[in-house]
Structures are given as C-alpha cells and as structure tokens.
Design a protein around this motif. Structure first.
Motif, PDB file in Angstrom:
ATOM      1  N   UNK A 247      56.629  51.119 -10.671  1.00 48.84           N
ATOM      2  CA  UNK A 247      56.538  52.385 -10.965  1.00 48.84           C
ATOM      3  C   UNK A 247      58.488  51.447 -10.498  1.00 48.84           C
ATOM      4  N   UNK A 248      58.563  51.156  -9.438  1.00 46.51           N
ATOM      5  CA  UNK A 248      59.373  50.625  -8.605  1.00 46.51           C
ATOM      6  C   UNK A 248      60.162  49.018 -10.036  1.00 46.51           C
ATOM      7  N   UNK A 249      59.420  49.034 -10.241  1.00 50.89           N
ATOM      8  CA  UNK A 249      59.237  47.127 -10.804  1.00 50.89           C
ATOM      9  C   UNK A 249      59.844  47.255 -12.263  1.00 50.89           C
ATOM     10  N   UNK A 250      59.285  48.240 -12.555  1.00 55.80           N
ATOM     11  CA  UNK A 250      59.490  48.411 -14.148  1.00 55.80           C
ATOM     12  C   UNK A 250      60.850  49.852 -14.285  1.00 55.80           C
ATOM     13  N   UNK A 251      61.048  50.409 -13.364  1.00 58.73           N
ATOM     14  CA  UNK A 251      62.166  50.861 -13.360  1.00 58.73           C
ATOM     15  C   UNK A 251      63.477  50.632 -13.785  1.00 58.73           C
ATOM     16  N   UNK A 252      63.373  49.085 -12.408  1.00 55.73           N
ATOM     17  CA  UNK A 252      64.018  48.181 -12.189  1.00 55.73           C
ATOM     18  C   UNK A 252      64.780  47.375 -13.519  1.00 55.73           C
ATOM     19  N   UNK A 253      63.351  46.949 -14.519  1.00 56.37           N
ATOM     20  CA  UNK A 253      63.388  46.236 -15.583  1.00 56.37           C
ATOM     21  C   UNK A 253      64.051  46.692 -16.743  1.00 56.37           C
ATOM     22  N   UNK A 254      64.123  48.427 -16.698  1.00 53.06           N
ATOM     23  CA  UNK A 254      64.245  49.333 -17.779  1.00 53.06           C
ATOM     24  C   UNK A 254      65.959  48.824 -17.589  1.00 53.06           C
ATOM     25  N   UNK A 255      65.987  49.529 -16.499  1.00 52.90           N
ATOM     26  CA  UNK A 255      67.722  49.397 -16.056  1.00 52.90           C
ATOM     27  C   UNK A 255      68.836  48.032 -16.696  1.00 52.90           C
ATOM     28  N   UNK A 256      67.526  47.040 -15.731  1.00 54.88           N
ATOM     29  CA  UNK A 256      68.589  45.932 -16.596  1.00 54.88           C
ATOM     30  C   UNK A 256      68.739  45.732 -17.966  1.00 54.88           C
ATOM     31  N   UNK A 257      66.907  45.914 -18.642  1.00 57.23           N
ATOM     32  CA  UNK A 257      67.197  45.590 -20.071  1.00 57.23           C
ATOM     33  C   UNK A 257      67.937  46.786 -20.918  1.00 57.23           C
ATOM     34  N   UNK A 258      68.671  48.212 -20.552  1.00 60.07           N
ATOM     35  CA  UNK A 258      69.134  49.038 -21.336  1.00 60.07           C
ATOM     36  C   UNK A 258      70.747  48.683 -21.146  1.00 60.07           C
ATOM     37  N   UNK A 259      71.156  48.539 -19.891  1.00 59.72           N
ATOM     38  CA  UNK A 259      72.863  48.344 -19.772  1.00 59.72           C
ATOM     39  C   UNK A 259      72.881  47.273 -19.638  1.00 59.72           C
ATOM     40  N   UNK A 260      72.499  46.209 -19.273  1.00 56.66           N
ATOM     41  CA  UNK A 260      72.716  45.007 -19.511  1.00 56.66           C
ATOM     42  C   UNK A 260      72.423  43.849 -20.650  1.00 56.66           C
ATOM     43  N   UNK A 261      71.169  43.527 -20.455  1.00 54.65           N
ATOM     44  CA  UNK A 261      70.496  43.116 -21.913  1.00 54.65           C
ATOM     45  C   UNK A 261      71.612  43.577 -23.504  1.00 54.65           C
ATOM     46  N   UNK A 262      70.674  44.689 -23.846  1.00 50.03           N
ATOM     47  CA  UNK A 262      70.708  45.448 -25.002  1.00 50.03           C
ATOM     48  C   UNK A 262      72.685  45.474 -24.833  1.00 50.03           C
ATOM     49  N   UNK A 263      73.383  45.637 -24.277  1.00 55.35           N
ATOM     50  CA  UNK A 263      75.214  45.608 -24.593  1.00 55.35           C
ATOM     51  C   UNK A 263      75.482  44.188 -25.406  1.00 55.35           C
ATOM     52  N   UNK A 264      74.866  43.044 -24.308  1.00 59.48           N
ATOM     53  CA  UNK A 264      75.257  41.881 -24.281  1.00 59.48           C
ATOM     54  C   UNK A 264      74.355  41.406 -25.572  1.00 59.48           C
ATOM     55  N   UNK A 265      73.347  41.662 -26.396  1.00 62.75           N
ATOM     56  CA  UNK A 265      73.428  41.437 -27.706  1.00 62.75           C
ATOM     57  C   UNK A 265      73.797  41.701 -28.600  1.00 62.75           C
ATOM     58  N   UNK A 266      74.142  43.376 -28.841  1.00 68.85           N
ATOM     59  CA  UNK A 266      74.435  44.413 -29.658  1.00 68.85           C
ATOM     60  C   UNK A 266      76.322  43.329 -29.742  1.00 68.85           C
ATOM     61  N   UNK A 267      77.182  42.871 -28.715  1.00 69.27           N
ATOM     62  CA  UNK A 267      78.306  41.994 -28.305  1.00 69.27           C
ATOM     63  C   UNK A 267      78.239  41.080 -29.672  1.00 69.27           C
ATOM     64  N   UNK A 268      77.159  40.260 -29.455  1.00 67.21           N
ATOM     65  CA  UNK A 268      76.759  39.332 -30.385  1.00 67.21           C
ATOM     66  C   UNK A 268      76.296  38.758 -31.612  1.00 67.21           C
ATOM     67  N   UNK A 269      75.517  40.388 -32.140  1.00 62.40           N
ATOM     68  CA  UNK A 269      75.047  40.744 -33.753  1.00 62.40           C
ATOM     69  C   UNK A 269      76.808  41.002 -33.701  1.00 62.40           C
ATOM     70  N   UNK A 270      77.564  42.182 -33.246  1.00 61.45           N
ATOM     71  CA  UNK A 270      78.573  42.239 -34.139  1.00 61.45           C
ATOM     72  C   UNK A 270      79.786  41.680 -34.049  1.00 61.45           C
TER      73      UNK A 270
END
Length: 62
Positions: A39-62
């Motif tokens: 539970x802890x590991x997957x929560x940390x992974x989801x927070x990192x994906x949503x708050x860091x990776x997806x906004x960075x990808x959106x920045x490069x796509x736009x």
C-alpha cells in the motif's frame, strides 16, 4: 494540467488502485505478503506519477 485539487486526488486514487492491483497480482510470495508495504509503495508511486511525471510529459507534449 489539472483543473482542481479534486481531479488531482482522483487521479492519484486511480493510479494507486491500478498499481496496487498489479503489485498484489505480480508478487505472490511463499511467505506472507505484507499489505502495508504494498500500500505504501504503490501510493508513493502514484503520487510521483501524478504530481511529477504527468505534468512534465504534458509540458513536452504541449
């Protein structure tokens, strides 16, 4: 990228559930598999994906 705080929270929860399901399916140990760790590991992974990776990808796509 996110319209509100609630959409961010929903995104984290969706990714958390998906990661938790895959973590529980893929790791079947002969010993007991600790839920707390998964539970802890997957929560940390989801927070990192949503708050860091997806906004960075959106920045490069736009």
């Amino acid at each position: 990228m996110y319209d509100s705080v609630m959409s961010t929270i929903y995104s984290i929860l969706v990714f958390w559930v998906v990661f938790l399901v895959f973590q529980r399916i893929n790791t079947r140990y002969p010993k007991s598999n600790p839920w707390k760790k998964d539970i802890l590991l997957t929560f940390i992974q989801s927070v990192i994906i949503v708050l860091l990776v997806l906004p960075i990808l959106a920045l490069f796509i736009n």
